[in-house]
Design a protein around this motif. Structure first.
Motif, PDB file in Angstrom:
ATOM      1  N   TRP A  94     -12.754 -57.898  47.647  1.00  0.00           N
ATOM      2  CA  TRP A  94     -13.340 -58.455  48.857  1.00  0.00           C
ATOM      3  C   TRP A  94     -12.527 -59.625  49.404  1.00  0.00           C
ATOM      4  CZ3 TRP A  94     -19.231 -58.449  47.260  1.00  0.00           C
ATOM      5  CH2 TRP A  94     -19.662 -57.114  47.162  1.00  0.00           C
ATOM      6  N   ARG A  95     -11.637 -60.167  48.613  1.00  0.00           N
ATOM      7  CA  ARG A  95     -10.717 -61.193  49.127  1.00  0.00           C
ATOM      8  C   ARG A  95      -9.402 -60.561  49.586  1.00  0.00           C
ATOM      9  NH1 ARG A  95     -12.054 -66.789  45.888  1.00  0.00           N
ATOM     10  NH2 ARG A  95     -14.178 -66.217  45.272  1.00  0.00           N
ATOM     11  N   LEU A  96      -8.951 -59.562  48.846  1.00  0.00           N
ATOM     12  CA  LEU A  96      -7.730 -58.890  49.282  1.00  0.00           C
ATOM     13  C   LEU A  96      -7.918 -58.257  50.650  1.00  0.00           C
ATOM     14  CD1 LEU A  96      -4.861 -57.802  48.878  1.00  0.00           C
ATOM     15  CD2 LEU A  96      -5.854 -55.879  47.615  1.00  0.00           C
ATOM     16  N   ASP A  97      -9.057 -57.587  50.885  1.00  0.00           N
ATOM     17  CA  ASP A  97      -9.204 -56.916  52.178  1.00  0.00           C
ATOM     18  C   ASP A  97      -9.292 -57.926  53.325  1.00  0.00           C
ATOM     19  OD1 ASP A  97     -12.003 -57.496  52.891  1.00  0.00           O
ATOM     20  OD2 ASP A  97     -12.620 -56.012  51.427  1.00  0.00           O
ATOM     21  N   LYS A  98      -9.702 -59.174  53.027  1.00  0.00           N
ATOM     22  CA  LYS A  98      -9.714 -60.203  54.069  1.00  0.00           C
ATOM     23  C   LYS A  98      -8.344 -60.855  54.251  1.00  0.00           C
ATOM     24  CE  LYS A  98     -13.513 -62.257  52.481  1.00  0.00           C
ATOM     25  NZ  LYS A  98     -14.710 -63.138  52.383  1.00  0.00           N
ATOM     26  N   ALA A  99      -7.429 -60.617  53.336  1.00  0.00           N
ATOM     27  CA  ALA A  99      -6.077 -61.171  53.457  1.00  0.00           C
ATOM     28  C   ALA A  99      -5.137 -60.247  54.224  1.00  0.00           C
ATOM     29  CB  ALA A  99      -5.502 -61.435  52.061  1.00  0.00           C
ATOM     30  N   LEU A 100      -5.538 -59.010  54.451  1.00  0.00           N
ATOM     31  CA  LEU A 100      -4.671 -58.047  55.124  1.00  0.00           C
ATOM     32  C   LEU A 100      -4.604 -58.300  56.625  1.00  0.00           C
ATOM     33  CD1 LEU A 100      -5.884 -54.809  53.327  1.00  0.00           C
ATOM     34  CD2 LEU A 100      -3.535 -55.655  53.275  1.00  0.00           C
ATOM     35  N   ASP A 101      -3.411 -58.102  57.187  1.00  0.00           N
ATOM     36  CA  ASP A 101      -3.271 -58.015  58.631  1.00  0.00           C
ATOM     37  C   ASP A 101      -2.847 -56.580  58.959  1.00  0.00           C
ATOM     38  OD1 ASP A 101      -0.575 -57.869  57.944  1.00  0.00           O
ATOM     39  OD2 ASP A 101      -0.081 -59.851  58.739  1.00  0.00           O
ATOM     40  N   LEU A 102      -2.683 -56.268  60.246  1.00  0.00           N
ATOM     41  CA  LEU A 102      -2.392 -54.881  60.627  1.00  0.00           C
ATOM     42  C   LEU A 102      -1.038 -54.414  60.104  1.00  0.00           C
ATOM     43  CD1 LEU A 102      -3.806 -54.569  64.258  1.00  0.00           C
ATOM     44  CD2 LEU A 102      -4.798 -53.738  62.120  1.00  0.00           C
ATOM     45  N   ASP A 103      -0.057 -55.317  60.024  1.00  0.00           N
ATOM     46  CA  ASP A 103       1.233 -54.935  59.438  1.00  0.00           C
ATOM     47  C   ASP A 103       1.064 -54.540  57.973  1.00  0.00           C
ATOM     48  OD1 ASP A 103       2.622 -55.347  61.792  1.00  0.00           O
ATOM     49  OD2 ASP A 103       3.201 -57.412  61.278  1.00  0.00           O
ATOM     50  N   GLY A 104       0.245 -55.301  57.252  1.00  0.00           N
ATOM     51  CA  GLY A 104      -0.009 -54.985  55.856  1.00  0.00           C
ATOM     52  C   GLY A 104      -0.784 -53.692  55.691  1.00  0.00           C
ATOM     53  N   GLU A 428      12.250 -44.344  52.028  1.00  0.00           N
ATOM     54  CA  GLU A 428      11.568 -45.005  50.911  1.00  0.00           C
ATOM     55  C   GLU A 428      12.106 -46.406  50.662  1.00  0.00           C
ATOM     56  OE1 GLU A 428      10.105 -44.048  46.348  1.00  0.00           O
ATOM     57  OE2 GLU A 428      11.637 -42.785  47.287  1.00  0.00           O
ATOM     58  N   ALA A 429      13.401 -46.593  50.761  1.00  0.00           N
ATOM     59  CA  ALA A 429      13.985 -47.913  50.502  1.00  0.00           C
ATOM     60  C   ALA A 429      13.500 -48.928  51.536  1.00  0.00           C
ATOM     61  CB  ALA A 429      15.508 -47.830  50.519  1.00  0.00           C
ATOM     62  N   GLN A 430      13.470 -48.522  52.808  1.00  0.00           N
ATOM     63  CA  GLN A 430      13.016 -49.436  53.857  1.00  0.00           C
ATOM     64  C   GLN A 430      11.541 -49.749  53.698  1.00  0.00           C
ATOM     65  OE1 GLN A 430      10.904 -48.662  56.707  1.00  0.00           O
ATOM     66  NE2 GLN A 430      11.102 -50.789  57.438  1.00  0.00           N
ATOM     67  N   ILE A 431      10.741 -48.726  53.379  1.00  0.00           N
ATOM     68  CA  ILE A 431       9.303 -48.921  53.194  1.00  0.00           C
ATOM     69  C   ILE A 431       9.042 -49.846  52.012  1.00  0.00           C
ATOM     70  CG2 ILE A 431       7.205 -47.730  52.412  1.00  0.00           C
ATOM     71  CD1 ILE A 431       8.085 -45.375  54.220  1.00  0.00           C
ATOM     72  N   THR A 432       9.789 -49.667  50.937  1.00  0.00           N
ATOM     73  CA  THR A 432       9.612 -50.506  49.749  1.00  0.00           C
ATOM     74  C   THR A 432       9.955 -51.964  50.038  1.00  0.00           C
ATOM     75  OG1 THR A 432      10.097 -48.628  48.298  1.00  0.00           O
ATOM     76  CG2 THR A 432      10.330 -50.831  47.358  1.00  0.00           C
ATOM     77  N   ALA A 433      11.059 -52.180  50.731  1.00  0.00           N
ATOM     78  CA  ALA A 433      11.455 -53.552  51.057  1.00  0.00           C
ATOM     79  C   ALA A 433      10.441 -54.220  51.971  1.00  0.00           C
ATOM     80  CB  ALA A 433      12.834 -53.544  51.710  1.00  0.00           C
ATOM     81  N   CYS A 434       9.979 -53.494  52.973  1.00  0.00           N
ATOM     82  CA  CYS A 434       8.979 -54.038  53.908  1.00  0.00           C
ATOM     83  C   CYS A 434       7.679 -54.340  53.183  1.00  0.00           C
ATOM     84  CB  CYS A 434       8.753 -53.042  55.042  1.00  0.00           C
ATOM     85  SG  CYS A 434       7.512 -53.554  56.245  1.00  0.00           S
ATOM     86  N   SER A 435       7.257 -53.434  52.310  1.00  0.00           N
ATOM     87  CA  SER A 435       6.016 -53.631  51.563  1.00  0.00           C
ATOM     88  C   SER A 435       6.096 -54.858  50.667  1.00  0.00           C
ATOM     89  CB  SER A 435       5.712 -52.387  50.725  1.00  0.00           C
ATOM     90  OG  SER A 435       4.632 -52.616  49.856  1.00  0.00           O
ATOM     91  N   ARG A 436       7.227 -55.030  50.005  1.00  0.00           N
ATOM     92  CA  ARG A 436       7.388 -56.181  49.108  1.00  0.00           C
ATOM     93  C   ARG A 436       7.269 -57.485  49.890  1.00  0.00           C
ATOM     94  NH1 ARG A 436      11.327 -53.928  46.116  1.00  0.00           N
ATOM     95  NH2 ARG A 436      12.935 -54.710  47.526  1.00  0.00           N
TER      96      ARG A 436
END
Length: 451
Positions: A94-104, A428-436
């Motif tokens: 319930w805290r993680l979902d409040k920390a997300l923005d649309l990019d996340g 996958e490499a770009q997605i992984t870097a962006c996610s990190r």
């Protein structure tokens, strides 16, 4: 495209195993299935893919997942470890979902979609929450799904835990997204929004939903995706609030309906099981998550024996549904101290046949089967059985031989998404870097919520 020289597992009524089988794909659908020599002679002009003895089966279906959970991997939770599931909800989810923005939201979905392609899961039913980024969140996920080439059913998790404004926003997001997809089907029925995405109406759980919110939800939908009695707290607080047990309350409101998904159902009694069977709702079982959260073991063997359509999800764990199948079988045996509980044939009944029935609620053509007229959602596996493989022993090969690591190639909607383990639609490499990068920012906002 004609895929030939494959060991084809049809998962039709006969669960046929074609030793030298072939499948013809045209557009988004399977057109013909048969022996390789026969189909190669019948369709000499088609592009041919020699499977070289690989296993060919339908893409896996996941009945309940949480894409946004990808950002929890490795995340530090301040303070002492959560002692029970209510603490896990309050301090982690319930805290993680409040920390997300649309990019996340979008990035966490992309991470899970890469994982799904790699593990041969081509259809996913997601249950999303991002309480401070509600508006447009389903569009962000939909964009990632369309880019990946996979198929998904999306919804937003409505809850009263963050007040009436957030609850109302969650309802609006479900309604808006469903209408967007309906409009897409009317304007261009062949578009990805029309053919590879579907919507249901998300609700968190009975114990965080008021009567007023349930009434508002039922006014806008007739099918729902909701957590049910995952922990006893859902029963205790629902009884205190309404005088009814969870399933009774959901049936009373019309939330438990023929096209609804009731996730978990760990702490329901025999009367609630009978009600679920009576209304025809689907139950989704997530054994790895239930074990991890120490919430107990659902009576899956009993539910199946009673005729309830129990499906298999992963609750945000890896999209290796072969791993989920194995754990489903082992958990029932360990929990009951009886090696006769469940069994590989019943696990396949859940993961393949019942998941297929559930997917048919949302999509125009059959999924989870290799047959003419079904969607061409297929996976090739480099599993070479060291013992005979027959229709009778196929479930035991799937549980004790096959894993997501055997997935060689993935096809969805007739499009090749991965061939010989090389991803073709996602970087996958770009997605992984962006996610990190975005996960680190999300973690900072999460940690700020602790005193």
């Amino acid at each position: 495209m004609l895929i030939h020289n494959a060991v084809v597992l049809t998962f039709d009524d006969q669960d046929r195993v074609l030793e030298s089988g072939a499948v013809l794909i045209q557009g988004d659908s399977i057109v013909d299935v048969g022996e390789s020599q026969e189909l190669r002679s019948r369709y000499p002009e088609e592009e041919q893919w020699d499977a070289e003895g690989l296993l060919l089966m339908p893409g896996q279906i996941c009945a309940h997942t949480h894409f946004y959970g990808a950002f929890a991997r490795g995340m530090y939770i301040p303070g002492p470890p959560p002692a029970d599931f209510p603490q896990i909800l309050e301090r982690l989810w319930w805290r993680l979902d409040k920390a997300l923005d649309l990019d996340g939201v979008r990035a966490s979905a992309q991470v899970c979609l890469v994982d799904a392609i790699r593990n041969g899961t081509t259809t996913l039913i997601d249950h999303h929450a991002s309480q401070r980024a509600i508006d447009g969140s389903l569009d962000a996920i939909a964009e990632a799904v369309v880019e990946s080439g996979l198929r998904a059913v999306l919804c937003y998790e409505v809850t009263d835990r963050d007040g009436p404004e957030a609850a109302a926003a969650g309802i609006r997001e479900n309604v808006r997204f469903a209408r967007r997809l309906a409009q897409a089907r009317q304007s261009d029925p062949t578009s990805p929004l029309a053919t590879r995405l579907a919507a249901t109406f998300g609700l968190h759980a009975s114990f965080t939903l008021s009567d007023e919110t349930l009434e508002a939800a039922i006014a806008d939908s007739n099918r729902f995706h909701i957590h049910v009695a995952e922990h006893p707290v859902d029963q205790y607080e629902t009884l205190q609030r309404s005088g009814m047990r969870v399933v009774e309350r959901l049936v009373d409101f019309g939330i438990a309906a023929p096209e609804s998904i009731l996730a978990h159902c760990v702490h329901i009694d025999a009367w609630e099981m009978a009600l679920i069977r009576e209304v025809g709702s689907f139950v989704s079982h997530q054994p790895r998550s239930n074990m991890n959260n120490a919430v107990g073991t659902a009576e899956i063997t009993t539910l199946l024996r009673g005729g309830v359509p129990v499906c298999l999800g992963n609750d945000g764990f890896s999209n290796d549904m072969f791993a989920e199948m194995k754990v489903a079988d082992l958990l029932q045996k360990a929990a009951h101290g009886d090696p006769r509980y469940l069994g590989a044939d019943q696990v396949v009944r859940m993961a393949i046949h019942h998941n297929r029935r559930l997917a048919q609620v949302f999509f125009e053509k059959p999924l989870g089967i290799i047959a003419p007229g079904a969607y061409a959602d297929l996976i090739l596996l480099d599993y070479y059985p060291t013992t005979p493989l027959t229709p009778e022993n196929l479930p035991w090969h799937l549980l004790f031989g096959v894993s997501g690591g055997h997935v060689h190639s993935t096809i969805a909607h007739g499009q090749v998404l991965m061939r010989n383990r090389k991803l073709l639609t996602l970087d996958e490499a770009q997605i992984t870097a962006c996610s990190r990068h975005l996960a680190a920012q999300t973690w900072e906002r999460y940690w700020e919520m602790f005193p």
